[in-house]
Design a protein around this motif. Structure first.
Motif, PDB file in Angstrom:
ATOM      1  N   ARG A  77       0.849  -1.201   0.000  1.00  0.00           N
ATOM      2  CA  ARG A  77       0.000   0.000   0.000  1.00  0.00           C
ATOM      3  C   ARG A  77       0.881   1.247   0.000  1.00  0.00           C
ATOM      4  O   ARG A  77       0.657   2.178  -0.779  1.00  0.00           O
ATOM      5  CB  ARG A  77      -0.918  -0.019   1.214  1.00  0.00           C
ATOM      6  CG  ARG A  77      -1.779   1.249   1.369  1.00  0.00           C
ATOM      7  CD  ARG A  77      -2.809   1.090   2.487  1.00  0.00           C
ATOM      8  NE  ARG A  77      -3.453   2.356   2.790  1.00  0.00           N
ATOM      9  CZ  ARG A  77      -4.442   2.881   2.070  1.00  0.00           C
ATOM     10  NH1 ARG A  77      -4.897   2.245   0.999  1.00  0.00           N
ATOM     11  NH2 ARG A  77      -4.994   4.048   2.405  1.00  0.00           N
ATOM     12  N   ARG A  78       1.871   1.274   0.858  1.00  0.00           N
ATOM     13  CA  ARG A  78       2.781   2.423   0.903  1.00  0.00           C
ATOM     14  C   ARG A  78       3.489   2.609  -0.433  1.00  0.00           C
ATOM     15  O   ARG A  78       3.546   3.715  -0.967  1.00  0.00           O
ATOM     16  CB  ARG A  78       3.819   2.220   2.013  1.00  0.00           C
ATOM     17  CG  ARG A  78       3.341   2.653   3.395  1.00  0.00           C
ATOM     18  CD  ARG A  78       4.480   2.597   4.388  1.00  0.00           C
ATOM     19  NE  ARG A  78       4.512   1.328   5.084  1.00  0.00           N
ATOM     20  CZ  ARG A  78       5.615   0.672   5.387  1.00  0.00           C
ATOM     21  NH1 ARG A  78       6.785   1.140   5.033  1.00  0.00           N
ATOM     22  NH2 ARG A  78       5.567  -0.467   6.046  1.00  0.00           N
ATOM     23  N   LEU A 106       1.064   3.766  -3.286  1.00  0.00           N
ATOM     24  CA  LEU A 106       0.596   5.134  -3.093  1.00  0.00           C
ATOM     25  C   LEU A 106       1.720   6.128  -3.361  1.00  0.00           C
ATOM     26  O   LEU A 106       1.494   7.191  -3.957  1.00  0.00           O
ATOM     27  CB  LEU A 106       0.056   5.320  -1.671  1.00  0.00           C
ATOM     28  CG  LEU A 106      -1.358   4.805  -1.430  1.00  0.00           C
ATOM     29  CD1 LEU A 106      -1.699   4.843   0.058  1.00  0.00           C
ATOM     30  CD2 LEU A 106      -2.388   5.613  -2.219  1.00  0.00           C
ATOM     31  N   THR A 161       2.174   6.521  -7.076  1.00  0.00           N
ATOM     32  CA  THR A 161       1.093   7.343  -7.623  1.00  0.00           C
ATOM     33  C   THR A 161       1.327   8.816  -7.315  1.00  0.00           C
ATOM     34  O   THR A 161       1.125   9.684  -8.176  1.00  0.00           O
ATOM     35  CB  THR A 161      -0.259   6.890  -7.052  1.00  0.00           C
ATOM     36  OG1 THR A 161      -0.401   5.475  -7.244  1.00  0.00           O
ATOM     37  CG2 THR A 161      -1.412   7.599  -7.752  1.00  0.00           C
ATOM     38  N   GLU A 176      -1.548   7.979   4.863  1.00  0.00           N
ATOM     39  CA  GLU A 176      -2.970   8.289   4.735  1.00  0.00           C
ATOM     40  C   GLU A 176      -3.203   9.710   4.225  1.00  0.00           C
ATOM     41  O   GLU A 176      -4.188   9.985   3.541  1.00  0.00           O
ATOM     42  CB  GLU A 176      -3.681   8.061   6.070  1.00  0.00           C
ATOM     43  CG  GLU A 176      -3.646   6.608   6.538  1.00  0.00           C
ATOM     44  CD  GLU A 176      -3.911   5.615   5.419  1.00  0.00           C
ATOM     45  OE1 GLU A 176      -4.922   5.762   4.697  1.00  0.00           O
ATOM     46  OE2 GLU A 176      -3.090   4.691   5.239  1.00  0.00           O
ATOM     47  N   ASP A 224      -2.793   9.367   0.506  1.00  0.00           N
ATOM     48  CA  ASP A 224      -4.002   8.739  -0.027  1.00  0.00           C
ATOM     49  C   ASP A 224      -5.127   9.753  -0.160  1.00  0.00           C
ATOM     50  O   ASP A 224      -5.839   9.803  -1.164  1.00  0.00           O
ATOM     51  CB  ASP A 224      -4.418   7.587   0.893  1.00  0.00           C
ATOM     52  CG  ASP A 224      -5.631   6.835   0.387  1.00  0.00           C
ATOM     53  OD1 ASP A 224      -5.682   6.525  -0.814  1.00  0.00           O
ATOM     54  OD2 ASP A 224      -6.537   6.552   1.201  1.00  0.00           O
ATOM     55  N   HIS A 263      -7.926   8.888  -2.914  1.00  0.00           N
ATOM     56  CA  HIS A 263      -8.108   7.459  -2.638  1.00  0.00           C
ATOM     57  C   HIS A 263      -8.072   6.603  -3.915  1.00  0.00           C
ATOM     58  O   HIS A 263      -9.047   5.952  -4.285  1.00  0.00           O
ATOM     59  CB  HIS A 263      -9.421   7.223  -1.881  1.00  0.00           C
ATOM     60  CG  HIS A 263      -9.591   8.128  -0.692  1.00  0.00           C
ATOM     61  ND1 HIS A 263      -8.792   8.037   0.437  1.00  0.00           N
ATOM     62  CD2 HIS A 263     -10.441   9.153  -0.469  1.00  0.00           C
ATOM     63  CE1 HIS A 263      -9.163   8.960   1.316  1.00  0.00           C
ATOM     64  NE2 HIS A 263     -10.143   9.651   0.788  1.00  0.00           N
ATOM     65  N   ASP A 288      -2.133   1.894  -8.948  1.00  0.00           N
ATOM     66  CA  ASP A 288      -0.958   2.749  -9.108  1.00  0.00           C
ATOM     67  C   ASP A 288      -0.730   3.036 -10.593  1.00  0.00           C
ATOM     68  O   ASP A 288      -1.493   2.551 -11.449  1.00  0.00           O
ATOM     69  CB  ASP A 288       0.261   2.106  -8.432  1.00  0.00           C
ATOM     70  CG  ASP A 288       0.811   0.882  -9.183  1.00  0.00           C
ATOM     71  OD1 ASP A 288       0.400   0.631 -10.329  1.00  0.00           O
ATOM     72  OD2 ASP A 288       1.651   0.177  -8.603  1.00  0.00           O
ATOM     73  N   ILE A 301      -4.062  -1.086  -5.421  1.00  0.00           N
ATOM     74  CA  ILE A 301      -3.542  -0.596  -4.149  1.00  0.00           C
ATOM     75  C   ILE A 301      -4.346  -1.231  -3.020  1.00  0.00           C
ATOM     76  O   ILE A 301      -5.570  -1.104  -2.974  1.00  0.00           O
ATOM     77  CB  ILE A 301      -3.662   0.940  -4.072  1.00  0.00           C
ATOM     78  CG1 ILE A 301      -2.822   1.581  -5.179  1.00  0.00           C
ATOM     79  CG2 ILE A 301      -3.234   1.457  -2.692  1.00  0.00           C
ATOM     80  CD1 ILE A 301      -3.000   3.080  -5.307  1.00  0.00           C
TER      81      ILE A 301
END
Length: 234
Positions: free
Chosen positions: A83-84, A87, A90, A120, A123, A128, A132, A138
């Protein structure tokens, strides 16, 4: 974040091992030590030592001669790292304007040092996103990952149509070439003649005919779709 193992206490090396196991399908099968060593370009004794530590931490199920597999806890920690990473990629593309071919290595560094609060915030600023820049999903804040039925581009048969959904962000030179050819997530294509003996593929990408080597499209994943009305030429 509910449902996701806190990975801030994990070292960058531990996180890299978990990611490597995941990419080798270590959440669904036992990955041989030699295969993991080859992927990470690390000598086998070092692999064994780290797997023993990850096993002691409850992140990996491991036996010296039986290979390694992510535990439920290990997969949750891996989703947090992914996830990290995704993000950050992106953010680097959409906010800082970096090319998609340049962001993987930058994200590899940054992913180990961002707090949950910063992740967060990124994000939120991005609105949200669910994928990516390379089309990889994600993971959500609970660690869930969208399921998709994807196949390698080169596995398509002659006349089959598909949509590019994901490309491997690790290969900078290939990313530059894929972008030039239009092989980006969302591109529609049809497979033409396949010269398997020569390793050459004839692909029509958004109505543009392209000849490419089979190895040159390794790392591109597509979703099959109903063929267009038009037919490919020879």
């Amino acid at each position: 974040m509910v449902g996701m193992t806190n990975s801030t206490s994990l070292s960058p090396a531990r996180e890299d091992y978990l990611k490597a196991l995941y990419h080798l399908e270590g959440d669904s099968r036992r990955v041989p030590t030699t295969e993991l060593a080859r992927s990470l370009e690390v000598r086998k004794p070092s692999i064994t030592a780290m797997l023993r530590r990850l096993h002691d931490d409850g992140l990996v199920a491991w036996e010296p001669r039986g290979g390694a597999q992510l535990t439920r806890r290990g997969r949750a920690a891996t989703m947090r790292v992914l996830r990290r990473h995704r993000l950050v990629e992106t953010f680097l593309v959409e906010v800082l304007g970096l090319d998609w071919s340049d962001v993987h290595d930058e994200a590899e560094v940054l992913e180990h040092h961002l707090s949950d609060r910063m992740v967060e915030a990124i994000d939120r600023v991005l609105g949200h996103p669910t994928e990516d820049p390379h089309g990889s999903p994600i993971p959500s804040t609970t660690g869930s990952l969208a399921a998709r039925d994807l196949v390698p581009l080169a596995s398509l048969g002659t006349g089959e149509a598909a949509i590019v959904r994901k490309v491997d962000g690790r290969y900078r030179k290939r990313l530059l070439r894929w972008k030039e050819l239009g092989l980006v997530p969302g591109a529609r294509l049809e497979m033409g003649e396949k010269r398997d003996d020569e390793g050459i593929l004839h692909v029509r990408i958004d109505d543009v005919d392209v000849l490419t080597g089979g190895r040159g499209v390794e790392g591109i994943w597509v979703e099959r779709r109903a063929p267009a009305v038009s037919e490919l030429g020879p």
